[in-house]
Design an enzyme around this catalytic site. Sequence first.
Site, PDB file in Angstrom:
ATOM      1  N   TYR A   1       0.817  -1.217   0.000  1.00 21.98           N
ATOM      2  CA  TYR A   1       0.000   0.000   0.000  1.00 21.98           C
ATOM      3  C   TYR A   1       0.848   1.264   0.000  1.00 21.98           C
ATOM      4  O   TYR A   1       0.309   2.371  -0.040  1.00 21.98           O
ATOM      5  CB  TYR A   1      -0.944   0.007   1.211  1.00 21.98           C
ATOM      6  CG  TYR A   1      -2.213  -0.772   0.967  1.00 21.98           C
ATOM      7  CD1 TYR A   1      -2.174  -2.153   0.846  1.00 21.98           C
ATOM      8  CD2 TYR A   1      -3.444  -0.136   0.843  1.00 21.98           C
ATOM      9  CE1 TYR A   1      -3.321  -2.876   0.616  1.00 21.98           C
ATOM     10  CE2 TYR A   1      -4.596  -0.857   0.601  1.00 21.98           C
ATOM     11  CZ  TYR A   1      -4.532  -2.219   0.502  1.00 21.98           C
ATOM     12  OH  TYR A   1      -5.681  -2.936   0.264  1.00 21.98           O
TER      13      TYR A   1
ATOM     14  N   LYS B   1       4.079 -14.522   4.665  1.00 26.84           N
ATOM     15  CA  LYS B   1       4.569 -15.324   3.532  1.00 26.84           C
ATOM     16  C   LYS B   1       6.094 -15.183   3.523  1.00 26.84           C
ATOM     17  O   LYS B   1       6.716 -14.842   2.516  1.00 26.84           O
ATOM     18  CB  LYS B   1       3.925 -14.800   2.237  1.00 26.84           C
ATOM     19  CG  LYS B   1       4.116 -15.679   1.038  1.00 26.84           C
ATOM     20  CD  LYS B   1       3.208 -16.897   1.020  1.00 26.84           C
ATOM     21  CE  LYS B   1       3.559 -17.781  -0.169  1.00 26.84           C
ATOM     22  NZ  LYS B   1       2.840 -19.066  -0.174  1.00 26.84           N
TER      23      LYS B   1
ATOM     24  N   ASP C   1      -1.330 -18.743   2.971  1.00 29.54           N
ATOM     25  CA  ASP C   1      -2.191 -19.601   2.143  1.00 29.54           C
ATOM     26  C   ASP C   1      -2.790 -20.737   2.977  1.00 29.54           C
ATOM     27  O   ASP C   1      -3.996 -20.994   2.922  1.00 29.54           O
ATOM     28  CB  ASP C   1      -1.455 -20.128   0.909  1.00 29.54           C
ATOM     29  CG  ASP C   1      -0.006 -20.471   1.176  1.00 29.54           C
ATOM     30  OD1 ASP C   1       0.471 -20.227   2.298  1.00 29.54           O
ATOM     31  OD2 ASP C   1       0.665 -21.008   0.274  1.00 29.54           O
TER      32      ASP C   1
ATOM     33  N   ASP D   1      -6.164  -6.680   4.368  1.00 25.19           N
ATOM     34  CA  ASP D   1      -7.267  -6.272   3.500  1.00 25.19           C
ATOM     35  C   ASP D   1      -8.006  -7.506   2.989  1.00 25.19           C
ATOM     36  O   ASP D   1      -9.230  -7.605   3.070  1.00 25.19           O
ATOM     37  CB  ASP D   1      -6.688  -5.468   2.325  1.00 25.19           C
ATOM     38  CG  ASP D   1      -7.763  -4.982   1.381  1.00 25.19           C
ATOM     39  OD1 ASP D   1      -8.731  -4.367   1.861  1.00 25.19           O
ATOM     40  OD2 ASP D   1      -7.633  -5.218   0.159  1.00 25.19           O
TER      41      ASP D   1
END
Length: 347
Positions: free
Chosen positions: A125, A172, A206, A230
């Site tokens: 962002y 991640k 994930d 988000d």
Amino acid sequence: MKHTVVLIPGDGIGPEVADATRRILTTAGAEIAWIERYAGVAALDRGADTVLPEDTMHAILEHGVALKGPCTTPIGGGFSSINVALRKKLNLYGAVRPVRSLEGVRTRYDDVDLIVVRENTEGLYAGIENVITEGVITSLKVATEEACRRISRFGFEYARSRGRRRVTVFHKANIMKLSDGLFLRCAHEEHERNYSDLEYEEQIIDAGCMRIVQDPSRFDVILCENLYGDVISDLCAGLVGGLGVTPGANFGDEHAVFEAVHGSAPDIAGQDLANPLALLMSGVMMLRHLAETRSDEACTVVADRIRDAYNACLLRGERTRDLGGELGTRGFADAVCRELDRMPVPA
Ligand code: ATP
């Protein structure tokens, strides 16, 4: 005690849900002096030369608390997100999105009660994108130790203050070894140093998503960087009835802006179809914040009354269409106001 709150209706469905929310808060007896200010397309329509006018910023800086409707962000071009700009300018680094099953809303799950805590100021962002050469774009993911530590502390503090037991960090770091690695290290170290009374776990995002849909009840507080927060917020909204029932708050050290997770929903704007609950629940979060930060117990009483009133309506089947009901935005607000009028006035 009267509190001054800046109301930013936003655009799209914003003005409709903001109007419904203000009406319900007033009917419930919230002692609030509203100062209306504009942002986004609504500001441009009123002759402002920018989507985030100075007087809107000044009002929030002066009064410290705002309730904000959604502002449209054009896709693939046009002006940058007002929502993101506001969070950055006010340094509202911690987003909190509680996701709870509602008794009157039937979904696949009936025992969801988790909180997504999202870093609000950096990550992808940061919006730093470059054309390297034709057909080649880079987008920079920013992670600073300062922001990673700050959101970790915020997440643990929030968890502790709400009596939560476990914080799960989504990441991640197997692929983004440096940026997500830093986020993970900061969360881990903060936990070890200051929050070891809370349970702590790490999940690769994930696999974490899969586990959320398999059994959301195993999650308590989910802590993540900006973009993951988000996406996870909308995923979790889907567990409890969708974007129409998922509130949110953005906190900084000085200011707080309360806004629903949903966007401006242009597909249903102006048609009396939007569910005002998400912004109303954000308003309830705002009342609890006022109660805490300004030691005003009356705000807690009003917040509880509103929660009881909308739950009673939902249980009776008085719902908007996104929840399988028949009511429009105004009709649902009317129903909640009628319920509030029927409820005994607290002593
Ligand atoms: P943004 O990019 O601003 O986050 P978005 O792409 O997530 O926006 P939304 O505006 O949140 O999109 O809307 C997504 C879908 O959810 C749309 O189909 C919209 O009609 C629906 N929706 C969003 N908010 C509500 C609401 N309050 N009541 C009913 N439906 C809603």
